[in-house]
Enzyme design. Structure first.
Site, PDB file in Angstrom:
ATOM      1  N   SER A  29      30.514 116.137  56.251  1.00 54.51           N
ATOM      2  CA  SER A  29      31.731 115.585  56.533  1.00 54.51           C
ATOM      3  C   SER A  29      31.798 114.844  57.915  1.00 54.51           C
ATOM      4  O   SER A  29      32.817 114.475  57.980  1.00 54.51           O
ATOM      5  CB  SER A  29      32.769 116.660  56.276  1.00 54.51           C
TER       6      SER A  29
ATOM      7  N   ARG B 180      38.465 115.603  64.228  1.00 51.87           N
ATOM      8  CA  ARG B 180      38.919 116.734  64.851  1.00 51.87           C
ATOM      9  C   ARG B 180      38.989 116.735  66.229  1.00 51.87           C
ATOM     10  O   ARG B 180      38.350 116.203  66.989  1.00 51.87           O
ATOM     11  CB  ARG B 180      38.006 118.069  64.611  1.00 51.87           C
TER      12      ARG B 180
HETATM   13  C1  REY Z   1      30.871 121.926  49.807  1.00 49.55           C
HETATM   14  C2  REY Z   1      30.274 123.254  49.228  1.00 49.55           C
HETATM   15  C3  REY Z   1      31.403 122.057  51.309  1.00 49.55           C
HETATM   16  C4  REY Z   1      29.227 124.008  50.372  1.00 49.55           C
HETATM   17  C5  REY Z   1      32.171 120.753  51.556  1.00 49.55           C
HETATM   18  N1  REY Z   1      31.466 119.945  52.449  1.00 49.55           N
HETATM   19  O1  REY Z   1      33.181 120.540  51.035  1.00 49.55           O
HETATM   20  C6  REY Z   1      32.181 118.876  52.923  1.00 49.55           C
HETATM   21  C7  REY Z   1      32.449 119.062  54.642  1.00 49.55           C
HETATM   22  C8  REY Z   1      31.612 117.404  52.644  1.00 49.55           C
HETATM   23  O2  REY Z   1      33.471 119.322  54.693  1.00 49.55           O
HETATM   24  C9  REY Z   1      28.367 125.191  49.980  1.00 49.55           C
HETATM   25  N2  REY Z   1      29.400 125.967  49.781  1.00 49.55           N
HETATM   26  C10 REY Z   1      27.590 125.434  51.065  1.00 49.55           C
HETATM   27  C11 REY Z   1      29.431 126.804  48.341  1.00 49.55           C
HETATM   28  C12 REY Z   1      30.451 127.826  48.470  1.00 49.55           C
HETATM   29  O3  REY Z   1      28.657 126.485  47.588  1.00 49.55           O
HETATM   30  N3  REY Z   1      30.463 128.644  47.154  1.00 49.55           N
HETATM   31  O4  REY Z   1      28.030 126.277  52.029  1.00 49.55           O
HETATM   32  O5  REY Z   1      26.407 125.026  50.837  1.00 49.55           O
HETATM   33  O6  REY Z   1      31.453 118.908  55.264  1.00 49.55           O
END
Ligand code: REY
Length: 409
Positions: free
Chosen positions: A103, A328
């Site tokens: 992100s 942020r």
């Molecule tokens: C997506 C899941 C995290 C990550 C996300 N990332 O929204 C955006 C960001 C681009 O804010 C994954 N988590 C992990 C899971 C939880 O699978 N069950 O931690 O690799 O950067």
């Protein structure tokens, strides 16, 4: 491969190099221009190398195969690494390595969008549906609501990755259109009325990507390239969606399964199409430090729009965490405020932050994810870099240190 090096890496040796001479940091951090509601900053403490090393060691002890930090600025460049960037070859973590920044991409997308506002192609307070007719089910959702995570559009990634490894494997090679991603979000109830509350959602920055493409007639990749990557000479930064590889010397990312005891999943190669303009960029630590410091010093946006970006509201009850427009702010324990973004994409945690005057920047990365303790430990690099403070030793670090000592006997 040098096996004694590997053994030292496995034992958690932290490599730390101060590349340039370090003068005592006395420069006040405050800069001209609005900082939103940030309070007056005290003088900036010098970074603490031992503290940086301890934060990385805690990250490794919490399960990251490797971690690194690079501090850049008027005090010189400091690099620190621990562990490996590739568990198969044993190649050590390297601060030049490229990685998936998740992100932190949102800040790049916000900069492009705000340049389009400056060019009068987009109005921050206009409804999204004015530009993308019929896309959203509520004409009250504005462009600013997207950039501040106040649209109320559900984050479809929660359901997508409810089962971490199965969810990842299901989308690893998939190519989504923006419309498909928005439809996934709209198949869920909205989380709030527009403008009412901060609710972090990838959907917002997927729609930002659509707005950029609609207003310019170009793919976002081209706009990132021409507006940010080329002017700042970010030679290690790219947006290659839907290509799956990270070109050049890079860290492998290792996803942690939900069930304890299962092997890590090498998640390096993926389209990141599930995130697109919300999270699919690749970069390295030097480039991200250049980016965050250039941003806060006004090299990417004229002052009125930078002021908008830096106008923050709290994201939680601690009153130390804030969100502006794709940016942020963290208020650290020594009173220093830093500006940037965090990133989580399968196999990689990233922090990329700069002081308000751009005088010091930090990028930290661990090649793990779905492992909250490692992410928190990596966050300790911020206190080390900007407050000169050592993190409290974690239980995992203490156990790992004992194991390493036992192994050496
Ligand atoms: C997506 C899941 C995290 C990550 C996300 N990332 O929204 C955006 C960001 C681009 O804010 C994954 N988590 C992990 C899971 C939880 O699978 N069950 O931690 O690799 O950067």
């Amino acid at each position: 491969m040098n096996t004694s090096l590997n053994r030292r890496l496995a034992a958690g040796t932290v490599f730390l190099a101060v590349v340039a001479g370090v003068a005592p940091a006395t420069a006040a951090q405050a800069a001209p221009g609005s900082t939103g509601s940030a309070h007056a900053a005290p003088s900036l403490p010098a970074p603490d190398d031992a503290a940086l090393a301890a934060a990385l060691e805690n990250t490794r002890a919490a399960g990251a195969p490797g971690a690194m930090a690079r501090i850049s600025g008027r005090d010189g460049v400091r690099n620190a690494t621990v562990g490996v960037r590739d568990t198969v070859t044993g190649a050590p973590m390297d601060t030049d390595a490229r990685f998936r920044i998740g992100s932190v991409t949102k800040t790049f997308s916000a900069v492009v969008l705000l340049q389009l506002v400056d060019e009068k192609k987009i109005d921050l307070d206009a409804p999204v549906n004015h530009y993308l007719p019929g896309l959203l089910p509520d004409d009250r959702i504005t462009v600013r609501h997207l950039l501040t995570h106040r649209s109320g559009l559900a984050d479809y990634t929660n359901a997508m990755f409810d089962d971490t490894v199965a969810g990842f494997e299901a989308v690893r090679n998939k190519v989504f259109t923006y419309d498909e991603l928005v439809k996934l979000s709209l198949s869920e109830p909205r989380t709030a009325e527009p403008g009412v509350s901060y609710q972090y959602s990838n959907t917002n920055f997927v729609v930002v990507g659509m707005l950029i493409e609609q207003a310019t007639g170009h793919p976002v990749a081209e706009e990132y390239e021409q507006r940010i990557i080329e002017p700042l000479k970010l030679d290690h930064t790219s947006y290659v969606h839907p290509d799956t590889q990270i070109e050049g010397m890079h860290a492998h990312g290792y996803l942690t399964p939900d069930q304890a005891g299962l092997p890590l999943v090498d998640s390096t190669e993926q389209t990141v199409s599930w995130a697109r303009s919300a999270g699919a960029m690749i970069s390295n630590a030097a480039d991200l430090n250049t980016f965050t410091s250039a941003l806060v010093t006004g090299r990417l946006l004229p002052a009125p729009l930078l002021d908008q970006m830096l106008t923050m509201t709290p994201t939680d009850a601690t009153n130390t965490r804030f969100y502006g427009l794709g940016l942020r702010r963290y208020d650290l324990s020594c009173g220093t405020s830093v500006y940037g973004h965090t990133g989580t994409v399968q196999g990689f945690y990233t922090y990329a932050f700069s002081t308000r005057d751009g005088g010091r920047s930090l990028t930290a990365m661990a090649n793990t994810s779905n492992r909250g303790a490692a992410n928190s430990a990596l966050g300790g690099t911020l206190e080390a870099a900007f407050c000169g403070k050592r993190p409290a030793p974690t239980a995992a670090a203490a156990t790992a240190a004992t194991a390493a000592t036992d192994g050496a006997l």
